[in-house]
Design a protein around this motif. Structure first.
Motif, PDB file in Angstrom:
ATOM      1  N   LEU A   2      -5.552  -6.040   5.526  1.00 39.73           N
ATOM      2  CA  LEU A   2      -5.509  -6.514   4.236  1.00 39.73           C
ATOM      3  C   LEU A   2      -4.949  -8.085   4.332  1.00 39.73           C
ATOM      4  O   LEU A   2      -5.562  -8.842   3.600  1.00 39.73           O
ATOM      5  N   ILE A   3      -3.881  -8.047   5.220  1.00 35.92           N
ATOM      6  CA  ILE A   3      -3.345  -9.457   5.236  1.00 35.92           C
ATOM      7  C   ILE A   3      -4.285 -10.373   5.880  1.00 35.92           C
ATOM      8  O   ILE A   3      -4.517 -11.588   5.172  1.00 35.92           O
ATOM      9  N   LEU A   4      -5.016 -10.192   6.750  1.00 35.03           N
ATOM     10  CA  LEU A   4      -6.182 -10.914   7.234  1.00 35.03           C
ATOM     11  C   LEU A   4      -7.272 -11.162   6.292  1.00 35.03           C
ATOM     12  O   LEU A   4      -7.712 -12.320   5.934  1.00 35.03           O
ATOM     13  N   GLU A  35      -5.181  -6.388  -3.969  1.00 36.73           N
ATOM     14  CA  GLU A  35      -4.647  -5.632  -2.543  1.00 36.73           C
ATOM     15  C   GLU A  35      -4.396  -4.193  -2.925  1.00 36.73           C
ATOM     16  O   GLU A  35      -4.502  -3.696  -2.071  1.00 36.73           O
ATOM     17  N   GLY A  36      -4.215  -3.697  -4.328  1.00 32.85           N
ATOM     18  CA  GLY A  36      -4.235  -2.268  -4.452  1.00 32.85           C
ATOM     19  C   GLY A  36      -5.472  -1.705  -4.124  1.00 32.85           C
ATOM     20  O   GLY A  36      -5.387  -0.648  -3.423  1.00 32.85           O
ATOM     21  N   LEU A  37      -6.400  -2.460  -4.604  1.00 33.32           N
ATOM     22  CA  LEU A  37      -7.948  -1.744  -4.391  1.00 33.32           C
ATOM     23  C   LEU A  37      -8.359  -1.706  -2.871  1.00 33.32           C
ATOM     24  O   LEU A  37      -8.877  -0.694  -2.506  1.00 33.32           O
ATOM     25  N   PHE A  38      -7.944  -2.693  -2.235  1.00 32.97           N
ATOM     26  CA  PHE A  38      -8.153  -2.825  -0.797  1.00 32.97           C
ATOM     27  C   PHE A  38      -7.544  -1.455  -0.070  1.00 32.97           C
ATOM     28  O   PHE A  38      -8.197  -0.916   0.738  1.00 32.97           O
ATOM     29  N   MET A  39      -6.397  -1.326  -0.325  1.00 32.66           N
ATOM     30  CA  MET A  39      -5.585  -0.362   0.347  1.00 32.66           C
ATOM     31  C   MET A  39      -6.284   1.074  -0.039  1.00 32.66           C
ATOM     32  O   MET A  39      -6.104   1.960   0.730  1.00 32.66           O
ATOM     33  N   PHE A  73     -10.399   1.038   7.645  1.00 34.36           N
ATOM     34  CA  PHE A  73      -9.485   0.506   8.850  1.00 34.36           C
ATOM     35  C   PHE A  73      -8.323   1.577   9.367  1.00 34.36           C
ATOM     36  O   PHE A  73      -7.809   1.335  10.391  1.00 34.36           O
ATOM     37  N   GLY A  74      -8.520   2.675   8.670  1.00 30.32           N
ATOM     38  CA  GLY A  74      -7.359   3.737   9.217  1.00 30.32           C
ATOM     39  C   GLY A  74      -6.183   3.103   8.902  1.00 30.32           C
ATOM     40  O   GLY A  74      -5.758   2.098   8.435  1.00 30.32           O
TER      41      GLY A  74
END
Length: 347
Positions: A310-312, A290-294, A301-302
């Motif tokens: 991230l959630i989806l 999750e941290g890397l995604f953000m 994604f902006g």
């Protein structure tokens, strides 16, 4: 008793990490805004994600079915799918995915598949699975430097660490498989050294376990060296399997009416996350994924759509895999209990 204690510890760790991950993601966020953003996404773009997750699970079952056929063992494809689902479920909920293969062997044994053969097949699956990540990671590092510099700059050291750990794992497994006598001597020497400095207690059964493990690795080497065509097919299936899961994020991306990046660019960014977290000792890479995604998808994604994305993406790419594999694991328990009962009646 030790087995149940380990399961309890793993379960507690799993839920603690989930709790910390949810807190880290949602702390300070406008939950009503997140809900509205997700509701406004185009669900038609999300529909392909679930079949991709199912194919990800089924990919391994195809490999298992083909390799069993090489041994002259016929098992129905749907049972191989259950073996695969069991592996993915226990890999999702145990650190470093350590619980998957032992449980697969347990269920394969119920179908009268010899443990040595099951072990060899799953070793080949693991080596190929890791090797695909190594190829993807090194390929991105060598040929997509500018792309990575733009999107992965803040997380590049985690990515490099992931490549290094996966390369080390593949090299270690290849040494153990293709040079089992050297590996055996090294492991025995290491065990004796740890006993001498009182880190490990002396146990004769430990040496027996090393001996048995090396025999399995030797059998895996013999299988791989005599079935190169099969290994090539396993590699291709594994590549498609892995990229099917990476592609889930692209459909999430398009669901928010975003289109500035193409299919391969989004997919390769998701591949970076998988390479980075695969060897870390966390169930399903929770928290760090999750941290890397953000960090990596911030520009993609902006700010407004980053958390909904991230959630989806994580929900469809990991938690749906966990949910589906859990359902099929329960199905496996029932199916194999029924089959075992029928066999005992025949006897």
């Amino acid at each position: 008793m030790k087995k149940y204690k380990k399961i309890l510890i793993d379960a507690i760790l799993f839920f603690v990490i989930i709790g910390l991950t949810l807190y880290g993601v949602f702390h300070g966020e406008d939950l009503s805004g997140l809900k509205d953003a997700i509701k406004e996404s185009n669900i038609l773009w999300l529909i392909p994600a679930v079949p991709l997750v199912l194919f990800f699970i089924a990919g391994e079952s195809i490999v298992i079915w083909h390799m069993l056929d090489c041994y002259g063992i016929y098992v129905k494809e749907r049972l191989c799918f259950l073996f695969s689902a069991v592996g993915f479920f226990f890999s999702c909920v145990t650190p470093s995915a350590t619980g998957g293969q032992p449980m697969q062997i347990y269920f394969m044994k119920k179908e009268d598949i010899p443990v040595p053969i099951a072990t060899v097949i799953l070793l080949v699956v693991t080596i190929t699975y890791k090797f695909v990540l190594v190829v993807v990671g090194i390929g991105l590092w060598l040929f997509a430097g500018g792309f990575l510099a733009e999107y992965v700059a803040e997380a590049r050291w985690v990515f490099y660490l992931g490549i290094l750990l996966n390369v080390g794992c593949v090299i270690l497994m290849c040494v153990v498989v293709f040079h089992p006598s050297f590996a055996k001597k090294t492991l025995i020497l290491g065990a004796k050294l740890l006993e001498r400095i009182h880190i490990l207690k002396h146990k004769e059964e430990r040496l027996d376990k090393i001996e048995r493990s090396m025999n399995h690795y030797h059998e895996a080497a013999e299988f791989m060296s005599s079935h190169w065509g099969m290994i090539a097919r396993v590699f291709v299936i594994t590549v498609v399997q892995r990229f099917a899961m990476f592609a889930v994020t692209y459909f999430v991306y398009r669901a928010f009416s975003l289109n500035s990046m193409n299919f391969f660019e989004v997919m390769f960014l998701q591949a970076v996350i998988s390479v980075s977290v695969d060897m870390l000792p966390l169930p399903g890479g929770m928290g760090i994924s999750e941290g890397l995604f953000m960090v990596i998808f911030k520009k993609v994604f902006g700010e407004a759509l980053l958390i909904p994305g991230l959630i989806l993406s994580r929900g469809l790419g990991y938690y749906s895999e966990l949910f589906l594999s859990a359902i099929f694991t329960l199905v496996a328990v029932v199916v194999f209990q029924v089959r075992e009962h029928k066999k005992s009646k025949v006897k």
